[in-house]
Enzyme design. Structure first.
Site, PDB file in Angstrom:
ATOM      1  N   LYS A 296      46.403 -73.429 -89.355  1.00  0.00           N
ATOM      2  CA  LYS A 296      44.981 -73.868 -90.126  1.00  0.00           C
ATOM      3  C   LYS A 296      44.311 -72.268 -90.180  1.00  0.00           C
ATOM      4  CE  LYS A 296      41.159 -75.387 -87.938  1.00  0.00           C
ATOM      5  NZ  LYS A 296      39.866 -74.621 -87.840  1.00  0.00           N
ATOM      6  N   ASN A 297      44.353 -71.874 -88.636  1.00  0.00           N
ATOM      7  CA  ASN A 297      43.410 -70.537 -88.562  1.00  0.00           C
ATOM      8  C   ASN A 297      44.052 -69.397 -89.090  1.00  0.00           C
ATOM      9  OD1 ASN A 297      41.320 -72.266 -87.584  1.00  0.00           O
ATOM     10  ND2 ASN A 297      41.809 -71.528 -85.606  1.00  0.00           N
TER      11      ASN A 297
ATOM     12  N   CYS B 166      26.427 -74.250 -84.851  1.00  0.00           N
ATOM     13  CA  CYS B 166      27.503 -75.481 -85.098  1.00  0.00           C
ATOM     14  C   CYS B 166      27.397 -76.254 -83.651  1.00  0.00           C
ATOM     15  CB  CYS B 166      28.762 -75.342 -85.547  1.00  0.00           C
ATOM     16  SG  CYS B 166      29.749 -74.353 -84.370  1.00  0.00           S
TER      17      CYS B 166
ATOM     18  N   ARG C  42      27.027 -69.366 -82.707  1.00  0.00           N
ATOM     19  CA  ARG C  42      27.838 -68.551 -83.565  1.00  0.00           C
ATOM     20  C   ARG C  42      27.195 -67.645 -84.601  1.00  0.00           C
ATOM     21  NH1 ARG C  42      32.557 -72.599 -85.216  1.00  0.00           N
ATOM     22  NH2 ARG C  42      33.771 -70.562 -85.415  1.00  0.00           N
TER      23      ARG C  42
ATOM     24  N   ASP D  66      40.288 -73.408 -78.146  1.00  0.00           N
ATOM     25  CA  ASP D  66      40.470 -74.673 -79.073  1.00  0.00           C
ATOM     26  C   ASP D  66      41.285 -75.481 -78.084  1.00  0.00           C
ATOM     27  OD1 ASP D  66      38.951 -73.242 -80.991  1.00  0.00           O
ATOM     28  OD2 ASP D  66      40.806 -72.397 -82.066  1.00  0.00           O
TER      29      ASP D  66
ATOM     30  N   ARG E  86      39.802 -82.023 -90.451  1.00  0.00           N
ATOM     31  CA  ARG E  86      39.513 -80.918 -90.981  1.00  0.00           C
ATOM     32  C   ARG E  86      40.885 -80.096 -90.386  1.00  0.00           C
ATOM     33  NH1 ARG E  86      34.235 -78.242 -88.898  1.00  0.00           N
ATOM     34  NH2 ARG E  86      35.447 -76.499 -89.697  1.00  0.00           N
TER      35      ARG E  86
HETATM   36  C1  EPZ Z   1      37.882 -68.514 -84.710  1.00  0.00           C
HETATM   37  O1  EPZ Z   1      36.469 -68.900 -84.909  1.00  0.00           O
HETATM   38  C2  EPZ Z   1      38.541 -69.909 -84.879  1.00  0.00           C
HETATM   39  N1  EPZ Z   1      38.192 -70.274 -86.287  1.00  0.00           N
HETATM   40  C3  EPZ Z   1      37.866 -70.951 -83.904  1.00  0.00           C
HETATM   41  O2  EPZ Z   1      38.598 -72.267 -84.189  1.00  0.00           O
HETATM   42  C4  EPZ Z   1      37.968 -70.528 -82.341  1.00  0.00           C
HETATM   43  O3  EPZ Z   1      37.567 -71.217 -81.476  1.00  0.00           O
HETATM   44  C5  EPZ Z   1      37.516 -68.974 -82.328  1.00  0.00           C
HETATM   45  O4  EPZ Z   1      38.209 -68.188 -83.171  1.00  0.00           O
HETATM   46  C6  EPZ Z   1      37.663 -68.452 -80.944  1.00  0.00           C
HETATM   47  O5  EPZ Z   1      39.207 -68.580 -80.875  1.00  0.00           O
HETATM   48  C7  EPZ Z   1      38.988 -69.854 -87.234  1.00  0.00           C
HETATM   49  O6  EPZ Z   1      39.638 -69.149 -86.979  1.00  0.00           O
HETATM   50  C8  EPZ Z   1      38.485 -70.488 -88.558  1.00  0.00           C
HETATM   51  P1  EPZ Z   1      34.678 -65.853 -82.780  1.00  0.00           P
HETATM   52  P2  EPZ Z   1      35.374 -67.654 -85.013  1.00  0.00           P
HETATM   53  O7  EPZ Z   1      34.114 -65.166 -83.841  1.00  0.00           O
HETATM   54  O8  EPZ Z   1      36.213 -66.338 -85.783  1.00  0.00           O
HETATM   55  C9  EPZ Z   1      30.660 -64.943 -80.776  1.00  0.00           C
HETATM   56  C10 EPZ Z   1      39.097 -74.669 -84.351  1.00  0.00           C
HETATM   57  O9  EPZ Z   1      38.770 -75.469 -83.827  1.00  0.00           O
HETATM   58  N2  EPZ Z   1      30.201 -63.891 -82.199  1.00  0.00           N
HETATM   59  O10 EPZ Z   1      36.129 -65.180 -82.187  1.00  0.00           O
HETATM   60  O11 EPZ Z   1      34.261 -67.820 -85.671  1.00  0.00           O
HETATM   61  C11 EPZ Z   1      30.534 -66.236 -81.185  1.00  0.00           C
HETATM   62  O12 EPZ Z   1      29.324 -66.806 -81.266  1.00  0.00           O
HETATM   63  C12 EPZ Z   1      37.854 -73.419 -84.428  1.00  0.00           C
HETATM   64  O13 EPZ Z   1      40.061 -74.583 -84.921  1.00  0.00           O
HETATM   65  C13 EPZ Z   1      28.969 -63.338 -82.161  1.00  0.00           C
HETATM   66  O14 EPZ Z   1      28.501 -63.300 -81.105  1.00  0.00           O
HETATM   67  O15 EPZ Z   1      35.173 -67.088 -83.579  1.00  0.00           O
HETATM   68  C14 EPZ Z   1      31.610 -66.933 -80.054  1.00  0.00           C
HETATM   69  O16 EPZ Z   1      30.694 -67.297 -79.109  1.00  0.00           O
HETATM   70  C15 EPZ Z   1      36.656 -73.774 -83.856  1.00  0.00           C
HETATM   71  N3  EPZ Z   1      28.731 -62.566 -83.155  1.00  0.00           N
HETATM   72  C16 EPZ Z   1      32.592 -65.640 -79.905  1.00  0.00           C
HETATM   73  O17 EPZ Z   1      31.822 -64.490 -80.352  1.00  0.00           O
HETATM   74  C17 EPZ Z   1      29.551 -62.552 -84.202  1.00  0.00           C
HETATM   75  O18 EPZ Z   1      29.583 -62.058 -85.185  1.00  0.00           O
HETATM   76  C18 EPZ Z   1      33.773 -65.929 -80.438  1.00  0.00           C
HETATM   77  O19 EPZ Z   1      33.579 -66.217 -81.861  1.00  0.00           O
HETATM   78  C19 EPZ Z   1      30.940 -63.287 -84.189  1.00  0.00           C
HETATM   79  C20 EPZ Z   1      31.284 -64.069 -82.999  1.00  0.00           C
END
Ligand code: EPZ
Length: 440
Positions: A41-42, A134, A139, A327, A419
């Site tokens: 998915k990701n 969320c 996030r 995850d 999803r």
């Molecule tokens: C991806 O989300 C995945 N989703 C998530 O999977 C996964 O949990 C996450 O990466 C971490 O591995 C997809 O790929 C679609 P991040 P993403 O940006 O990219 C903070 C699932 O269950 N952050 O790495 O949104 C954020 O708040 C889903 O399949 C900021 O502060 O995750 C978080 O605490 C859920 N500012 C951390 O970084 C930003 O601009 C990691 O988020 C961006 C992120």
């Protein structure tokens, strides 16, 4: 046969048209047989966004038929792309590209924000709904926006929307405060058509980012370093189309692995991206789960299940890759809830990823949480209960628990599971689980 009188396989894969769906499980059946692992998915969601970088046709193979992919299709078509599905293939042609992103699917699915980089790079502007917080925490998308600003884009946040504009993005050095997966991918894709060289420091190293690099380079991009903490992108004038096969889903593989460890039996998972599951597999060994890798792309898990085996407790820290995947943290916690002793689980990626714990407690788990940490005191057995999934992987935790629990469980909020997991009930029933989709 589902309790509603309809075999699970005949119901819409995404739960469409079934407003309140639940999953019924009678625990205690061992899982035996082979589960076919779907495309990631990701990765698929990001490759779909990447296809907007070119006017030529792109074909993605091994794309799972899940709700998030359907929502991404809505976003792509809303932006003017033609998307057609044939079996597990998606054909995407973005001859013309608009700048208005449809609101509803972005509101429903945060990954919609991943079109921002590609659309700004190709079209010069985008207007997209500001994604909110969320159930995993706030996030924000500040790293995405800071990176685009550093590349010369004007960013305005107004009336709940984000507007990004840049005649042509310019390559630059970008440092991420945290190795965000989404920001790394968005900026990498924006940089592909920028003028000059972009270097992303402290980039996320998740394998799905390497998948994106391979696809982009196949279309003529010049990206290197994905999989390391420094990604270098040399901007090019344009991309051609391409055909690419999405990698297998490592999170789905881990979920079924944990289900097999919890329920017992003898389960094979294939094709499994074994090479990127090191953190999960070493925890399995540590707690005493029997697993092996009979060949390069198969994982086998067997045994008498959590209740009989009495797994050892462990310390689990969810971290960015190559650390233990956030995850997989919820289903791992569900397994540890049945271990012989006390485990400590912390999540250093998402600030609020223990929402599902209250539901596990209803099933008899003894778990205490404080912020990013959970103390999990193993109990001998869990008991079935009526519970609700509030997010995708929290739902996976409830499935793992219910498969090993004594008696019946009813997991509401099944749409969250659809999803990310295609034909979940059908595939689990195929290996012996007593499971059905029901209307509530
Ligand atoms: C991806 O989300 C995945 N989703 C998530 O999977 C996964 O949990 C996450 O990466 C971490 O591995 C997809 O790929 C679609 P991040 P993403 O940006 O990219 C903070 C699932 O269950 N952050 O790495 O949104 C954020 O708040 C889903 O399949 C900021 O502060 O995750 C978080 O605490 C859920 N500012 C951390 O970084 C930003 O601009 C990691 O988020 C961006 C992120």
């Amino acid at each position: 046969m589902g309790r509603s009188g309809m075999p699970a396989g005949e119901m819409p894969a995404d739960g469409g048209g079934w407003p309140l769906q639940a999953i019924w499980i009678r625990g205690g059946s061992p899982l035996r047989g082979t589960v076919e692992i779907q495309g990631a998915k990701n990765s698929a969601l990001k490759l779909m966004a990447a296809a907007l970088l070119t006017a030529e046709p792109c074909v993605l193979e091994n794309v799972p038929d899940i709700r998030d992919v359907r929502m991404m299709i809505e976003i792509l078509t809303g932006l003017g792309a033609e998307v057609t599905r044939e079996g597990d293939q998606l054909r995407i042609v973005a001859r013309e590209l608009g700048e208005e992103t449809p609101v509803e699917p972005v509101r429903e699915m945060r990954a919609g924000i991943q079109v921002m980089g590609p659309v700004v790079a190709r079209r010069g502007r985008i207007r997209i709904f500001q994604p909110g917080g969320c159930s995993l925490g706030p996030r924000p998308i500040d790293f995405h926006l800071q990176g685009l600003r550093a590349m010369g884009a004007q960013v305005a946040e107004e009336f709940g929307f984000i507007r990004v504009e840049a005649e042509r993005l310019r390559g630059t050095d970008i440092y991420l405060d945290f190795p965000s997966v989404g920001a790394t991918e968005n900026l990498m894709m924006a940089a592909v058509l920028a003028e000059g060289v972009t270097v992303i420091h402290n980039a996320a190293r998740e394998p799905e980012i390497e998948d994106a690099q391979r696809f982009l380079n196949q279309c003529g991009a010049r990206v290197s370093g994905a999989g390391t903490g420094v990604i270098r992108v040399e901007g090019v004038e344009g991309l051609r189309g391409g055909r690419y096969r999405v990698m297998p889903d490592r999170i789905e593989t881990a979920t079924f692995l944990l289900a097999g460890a919890a329920a017992g039996g003898d389960l094979a998972l294939r094709p499994a991206p074994v090479y990127c599951l090191e953190a999960v597999l070493s925890k399995m060994t540590e707690i005493g789960v029997h697993w092996e890798r009979p060949d390069r792309e198969t994982l086998r898990v067997w045994g008498a299940g959590a209740v009989e085996e009495g797994y050892r407790p462990a310390r689990v820290r969810a971290l960015p890759y190559p650390g233990f995947p956030t995850d997989v943290q919820p289903p791992m916690t569900a397994l540890l809830a049945m271990a012989r002793g006390t485990s400590m689980v912390s999540d250093e990626v998402h600030s609020a990823r223990f929402g599902y714990v209250g539901e596990l407690r209803r099933m008899g788990a003894d778990i205490w949480t404080d912020g990013r940490t959970a103390v999990v005191r193993g109990v001998k057995r869990l008991t079935g209960a009526q519970v609700a999934a509030a997010d995708l992987r929290g739902g996976a935790a409830l499935i793992v628990a219910a498969l090993a629990a004594e008696g019946e469980s009813l997991i509401e909020g099944a749409t969250h599971l659809y999803r990310g997991y295609a034909r979940l009930e059908e595939r689990l029933a195929g290996v012996g689980a007593r499971i059905a989709r029901v209307e509530v």
